[in-house]
Scaffold this active site. Structure first.
Site, PDB file in Angstrom:
ATOM      1  N   HIS A  63      -3.992   6.600  -1.665  1.00 51.29           N
ATOM      2  CA  HIS A  63      -4.312   5.307  -1.054  1.00 51.29           C
ATOM      3  C   HIS A  63      -5.774   4.988  -1.304  1.00 51.29           C
ATOM      4  CE1 HIS A  63      -6.617   6.838   2.512  1.00 51.29           C
ATOM      5  NE2 HIS A  63      -5.917   7.922   2.261  1.00 51.29           N
TER       6      HIS A  63
ATOM      7  N   HIS B 115      -8.721   1.264  -1.816  1.00 51.36           N
ATOM      8  CA  HIS B 115      -8.939  -0.158  -2.087  1.00 51.36           C
ATOM      9  C   HIS B 115      -9.178  -0.342  -3.589  1.00 51.36           C
ATOM     10  CE1 HIS B 115      -8.884  -0.968   2.124  1.00 51.36           C
ATOM     11  NE2 HIS B 115     -10.053  -0.418   2.393  1.00 51.36           N
TER      12      HIS B 115
END
Length: 325
Positions: free
Chosen positions: A108, A110
């Site tokens: 995970h 951004h």
């Protein structure tokens, strides 16, 4: 005598050639023996800021990794960039697919969508969650000023600046510029140059295409619980027990990170934003994905649209006429 010497030379060269061919074949076998791990052992959640991603990652992935026996790894992008260079994309894909000690793996971070297929490798399981674009921008705007309930003591970059979103928009401030809304489309569009060009229609087209073709599931912040339920039955080796676990959490953990203070924009501001082309495009993408999710969820629940129905839903197919018996 001359013939014997020539024979020795011929034998020597033939032997060297045979040895060379054996070495080449052995080397090629060694490299061909390297197998890309099964793509379904890797889940990538390229999470978008202010969409509930902290709640999902912490309350689901980090809570379930021991029970479901998978690894969780955070991809930290330098200077909060959302895109990688082409060489970095290659090394990222190579690391993710060959780090067998960390399989199964839930990644995970951004970061914009990385297309493994461009490098000749099967894509892993991609998932994501998106939010109504104005709600997301407002949350980010006030988060910079007032922080949230997640890191209470941390001073945010706009702390002490109490300017409302309406006031910012009226003076065309940077934090409320519609360029700041150009976020969810680039995350799905990927690493092409046009993806980051604000308002580029090709970026919207690519984002829609990737959402359909490259992602297993894209849910919405407003339907977090339904998203979790659907993931449990489609990727059980990662999300088994996710819905019951989410339902057992108290309010603070099921809504782990919320902005402390938000002031809704007035009607004049809303009217102007809704006429803005960037908002229209981001809203079009949101509605497109939301409709896709709604259709998938209704089909999966056989029309009940209840998350609980997914767990006990009987198979709607069976095998027959199997030969040989």
């Amino acid at each position: 005598m001359l013939w014997k010497k020539r024979k020795i030379v011929y034998v020597f060269f033939i032997s060297v050639l045979i040895l060379f061919l054996i070495l080449v074949k052995t080397k090629s076998r060694r490299y061909s023996a390297i197998k890309w791990p099964a793509a379904n052992n890797i889940v990538i959640y390229n999470r978008i800021p202010k969409t509930g991603s902290t709640t999902f990652t912490n309350a689901i992935a980090y809570d379930l990794y021991k029970e479901n026996e998978f690894n969780v790894l955070h991809v930290n992008m330098t200077k909060n960039r959302q895109v990688m260079s082409l060489p970095d994309q290659y090394t990222f894909i190579n690391n993710v697919t060959t780090w067998t000690e960390r399989l199964p793996a839930f990644y995970h971070g951004h970061v914009a969508f990385v297309d493994f297929q461009r490098f000749g490798v099967a894509n892993p399981i991609y998932i994501n969650i998106i939010r109504e674009p104005l709600e997301r921008l407002l949350s980010h705007y006030y988060f910079l000023r007032y922080g949230d309930n997640y890191r209470i003591g941390l001073k945010r970059s706009r702390a002490g600046n109490n300017e409302t979103f309406d006031e910012c928009y009226a003076r065309s401030g940077k934090d409320c510029d519609m360029k700041q809304m150009w976020m969810q489309i680039p995350y799905f569009c990927g690493h092409y140059l046009f993806c980051t060009e604000v308002g580029n229609p090709d970026a919207l087209k690519m984002a829609k295409q990737n959402a359909i073709e490259k992602y297993l599931l894209v849910g919405t912040t407003a339907r977090m619980r339904d998203t979790i339920a659907l993931l449990e039955v489609t990727v059980p080796h990662f999300f088994k027990g996710a819905l019951s676990h989410f339902d057992s959490l108290d309010a603070n953990r099921s809504h782990l990170r919320y902005t402390k203070k938000k002031i809704a924009p007035n009607d004049q501001t809303l009217s102007m934003i809704r006429r803005n082309e960037v908002y229209k495009m981001e809203r079009e993408f949101y509605d497109f994905v939301s409709d896709l999710f709604d259709a998938v969820f209704k089909k999966a629940t056989n029309g009940t649209s209840k998350a609980e129905s997914l767990v006990n839903m009987p198979l709607q197919y069976h095998f027959e006429k199997i030969k040989p018996t």
